[in-house]
Motif scaffolding. Structure first.
Motif, PDB file in Angstrom:
ATOM      1  N   GLU A  98     -29.011  17.171 -15.916  1.00  0.00           N
ATOM      2  CA  GLU A  98     -29.573  17.405 -14.007  1.00  0.00           C
ATOM      3  C   GLU A  98     -28.675  17.432 -13.150  1.00  0.00           C
ATOM      4  OE1 GLU A  98     -32.666  18.821 -13.231  1.00  0.00           O
ATOM      5  OE2 GLU A  98     -33.020  19.253 -15.101  1.00  0.00           O
ATOM      6  N   LEU A  99     -27.557  16.528 -14.232  1.00  0.00           N
ATOM      7  CA  LEU A  99     -26.585  16.215 -12.951  1.00  0.00           C
ATOM      8  C   LEU A  99     -25.148  17.327 -13.004  1.00  0.00           C
ATOM      9  CD1 LEU A  99     -25.690  12.450 -13.628  1.00  0.00           C
ATOM     10  CD2 LEU A  99     -26.390  13.488 -11.802  1.00  0.00           C
ATOM     11  N   VAL A 100     -25.288  18.180 -14.648  1.00  0.00           N
ATOM     12  CA  VAL A 100     -24.706  19.572 -14.707  1.00  0.00           C
ATOM     13  C   VAL A 100     -25.317  20.640 -13.324  1.00  0.00           C
ATOM     14  CG1 VAL A 100     -23.390  21.265 -16.067  1.00  0.00           C
ATOM     15  CG2 VAL A 100     -23.447  18.913 -16.748  1.00  0.00           C
ATOM     16  N   GLY A 101     -26.374  20.376 -13.198  1.00  0.00           N
ATOM     17  CA  GLY A 101     -27.228  21.723 -12.949  1.00  0.00           C
ATOM     18  C   GLY A 101     -27.316  21.201 -10.428  1.00  0.00           C
ATOM     19  N   LEU A 102     -26.546  20.527 -10.849  1.00  0.00           N
ATOM     20  CA  LEU A 102     -26.341  20.014  -9.331  1.00  0.00           C
ATOM     21  C   LEU A 102     -24.635  20.226  -9.328  1.00  0.00           C
ATOM     22  CD1 LEU A 102     -26.673  18.073  -6.616  1.00  0.00           C
ATOM     23  CD2 LEU A 102     -26.237  16.268  -8.196  1.00  0.00           C
ATOM     24  N   CYS A 103     -24.061  20.168 -10.122  1.00  0.00           N
ATOM     25  CA  CYS A 103     -22.442  19.991 -10.366  1.00  0.00           C
ATOM     26  C   CYS A 103     -21.960  21.548  -9.944  1.00  0.00           C
ATOM     27  CB  CYS A 103     -21.734  19.284 -11.290  1.00  0.00           C
ATOM     28  SG  CYS A 103     -21.387  18.086 -11.120  1.00  0.00           S
ATOM     29  N   SER A 104     -23.059  22.253 -10.482  1.00  0.00           N
ATOM     30  CA  SER A 104     -22.570  24.352 -10.664  1.00  0.00           C
ATOM     31  C   SER A 104     -23.143  24.608  -9.042  1.00  0.00           C
ATOM     32  CB  SER A 104     -24.079  24.295 -11.697  1.00  0.00           C
ATOM     33  OG  SER A 104     -24.006  26.029 -11.164  1.00  0.00           O
ATOM     34  N   TYR A 105     -24.597  23.659  -8.357  1.00  0.00           N
ATOM     35  CA  TYR A 105     -25.214  24.356  -6.925  1.00  0.00           C
ATOM     36  C   TYR A 105     -24.045  24.230  -6.386  1.00  0.00           C
ATOM     37  CZ  TYR A 105     -27.039  23.730  -3.041  1.00  0.00           C
ATOM     38  OH  TYR A 105     -28.073  23.533  -1.911  1.00  0.00           O
ATOM     39  N   LEU A 106     -23.033  23.182  -6.351  1.00  0.00           N
ATOM     40  CA  LEU A 106     -22.205  22.783  -5.522  1.00  0.00           C
ATOM     41  C   LEU A 106     -20.880  23.311  -5.313  1.00  0.00           C
ATOM     42  CD1 LEU A 106     -22.532  18.753  -5.320  1.00  0.00           C
ATOM     43  CD2 LEU A 106     -23.525  20.262  -3.994  1.00  0.00           C
ATOM     44  N   LEU A 107     -20.756  24.570  -6.707  1.00  0.00           N
ATOM     45  CA  LEU A 107     -19.625  24.787  -7.155  1.00  0.00           C
ATOM     46  C   LEU A 107     -19.967  25.679  -6.309  1.00  0.00           C
ATOM     47  CD1 LEU A 107     -17.927  22.562 -10.135  1.00  0.00           C
ATOM     48  CD2 LEU A 107     -16.833  22.938  -7.661  1.00  0.00           C
ATOM     49  N   ILE A 108     -20.678  26.203  -6.579  1.00  0.00           N
ATOM     50  CA  ILE A 108     -21.603  28.100  -6.037  1.00  0.00           C
ATOM     51  C   ILE A 108     -21.014  28.322  -4.827  1.00  0.00           C
ATOM     52  CG2 ILE A 108     -23.034  29.804  -6.688  1.00  0.00           C
ATOM     53  CD1 ILE A 108     -23.995  28.131  -8.855  1.00  0.00           C
ATOM     54  N   GLY A 109     -21.743  27.166  -4.338  1.00  0.00           N
ATOM     55  CA  GLY A 109     -21.906  26.701  -2.600  1.00  0.00           C
ATOM     56  C   GLY A 109     -20.662  27.294  -1.943  1.00  0.00           C
ATOM     57  N   PHE A 110     -19.174  26.695  -2.895  1.00  0.00           N
ATOM     58  CA  PHE A 110     -17.901  25.659  -3.008  1.00  0.00           C
ATOM     59  C   PHE A 110     -17.822  26.964  -1.117  1.00  0.00           C
ATOM     60  CE2 PHE A 110     -13.548  25.730  -2.077  1.00  0.00           C
ATOM     61  CZ  PHE A 110     -13.734  24.825  -2.624  1.00  0.00           C
ATOM     62  N   TRP A 111     -17.501  28.383  -1.136  1.00  0.00           N
ATOM     63  CA  TRP A 111     -17.959  29.040   0.266  1.00  0.00           C
ATOM     64  C   TRP A 111     -18.676  29.282   1.209  1.00  0.00           C
ATOM     65  CZ3 TRP A 111     -12.246  28.902  -0.378  1.00  0.00           C
ATOM     66  CH2 TRP A 111     -11.599  28.942  -1.234  1.00  0.00           C
ATOM     67  N   TRP A 112     -19.505  27.733   1.514  1.00  0.00           N
ATOM     68  CA  TRP A 112     -20.252  27.907   2.123  1.00  0.00           C
ATOM     69  C   TRP A 112     -20.323  28.683   3.511  1.00  0.00           C
ATOM     70  CZ3 TRP A 112     -19.487  25.660   7.092  1.00  0.00           C
ATOM     71  CH2 TRP A 112     -18.745  25.330   7.577  1.00  0.00           C
ATOM     72  N   GLN A 113     -18.922  28.830   4.371  1.00  0.00           N
ATOM     73  CA  GLN A 113     -19.334  29.526   5.123  1.00  0.00           C
ATOM     74  C   GLN A 113     -20.009  31.303   5.038  1.00  0.00           C
ATOM     75  OE1 GLN A 113     -16.566  28.550   3.746  1.00  0.00           O
ATOM     76  NE2 GLN A 113     -15.373  27.385   5.093  1.00  0.00           N
ATOM     77  N   LYS A 114     -19.885  31.725   3.670  1.00  0.00           N
ATOM     78  CA  LYS A 114     -20.441  32.995   3.381  1.00  0.00           C
ATOM     79  C   LYS A 114     -22.078  32.536   2.610  1.00  0.00           C
ATOM     80  CE  LYS A 114     -18.199  35.531  -0.149  1.00  0.00           C
ATOM     81  NZ  LYS A 114     -17.163  36.055  -1.317  1.00  0.00           N
ATOM     82  N   PRO A 115     -22.703  33.345   3.891  1.00  0.00           N
ATOM     83  CA  PRO A 115     -23.854  33.372   2.904  1.00  0.00           C
ATOM     84  C   PRO A 115     -24.407  34.095   1.643  1.00  0.00           C
ATOM     85  CG  PRO A 115     -23.763  35.052   5.421  1.00  0.00           C
ATOM     86  CD  PRO A 115     -21.889  34.859   4.755  1.00  0.00           C
TER      87      PRO A 115
END
Length: 232
Positions: free
Chosen positions: A21-38
């Protein structure tokens, strides 16, 4: 890396689930790294919810396992054939989400919105391989459930074929590599389903090397040319 190590070195399925689950959380945060892009924000949310849906099966499998054996070990002691099939099928649902098997593969191509080094690490070498690794680690459970192995073999084979066909239609170099990753994960799952733990685990290791290097090479091209479009 610490979270991945916690998952890989876990002494039982419960600790593996926590690292999972923690790996999944890290993945979520890193996929959305460029948070300015919708597009990146949408891709992160999509990846989160698709994998969480699959993780519900994994969690339910752990509950059934604990109820039947009183623990979260890797062994089959005290389990009937029916219990083994249900437990392993539920665990495999989690694998389908994490390791992008059809039809739960839909999050991985969109996950390419993250930085290319993230794609090389999480979406080629470590995070998506976690599902295959769990099957290998819990092999005594899966090996004793023949019906589950048959399901894995079919799902893996279909994933390998469908994802390879979809890769042929991509113009975006990162999406092409993402579908290629889905296809290779399908090969691993099919090998495990065919009863060869060594073949599935061996390909997991080789894929980590060559696909991570392919993503990093793609990142060099994208940086040099300023585009993901292979026609340019």
């Amino acid at each position: 890396l610490v979270v991945m190590q916690a998952m890989v070195l876990s002494p039982n399925l419960l600790q593996l689930f926590m690292g999972w689950e923690l790996v999944g959380l890290c993945s979520y945060l890193l996929i959305g790294f460029w948070w300015q892009k919708p597009e990146a924000s949408r891709a992160a949310v999509k990846a989160f919810w698709v994998t969480k849906f699959a993780d519900g099966g994994l969690l339910l499998g752990l509950v059934v396992l604990a109820g039947a054996t009183g623990g979260f070990g890797w062994q089959t002691g005290g389990l009937s054939e029916t219990q083994l099939v249900w437990i392993t099928l539920l665990l495999f649902l989690g694998v389908m989400g994490k390791s992008a098997q059809v039809p739960l593969h839909i999050w991985l191509p969109d996950a390419m919105q993250g930085p290319t080094p993230v794609s090389a690490l999480l979406h080629a070498a470590t995070m998506v391989a976690a599902g295959v690794y769990m099957v290998v680690r819990a092999w005594p459970l899966f090996e004793a459930a023949e019906l589950t192995l048959q399901v894995m073999c079919w799902v893996g084979a279909i994933t390998a074929f469908v994802a390879a066909c979809l890769a042929l239609l991509q113009d975006d170099i990162k999406k092409l590599l993402a579908f290629s990753t889905c296809s290779q994960l399908g090969y691993m799952v099919a090998a495990l389903g065919a009863g060869s733990m060594a073949a599935g685990y061996y390909h997991l290791t080789t894929h980590a090397f060559f696909k991570a290097l392919l993503f990093l090479a793609a990142g060099v091209l994208i940086h040099a040319l300023g585009t993901n479009d292979m026609s340019k």
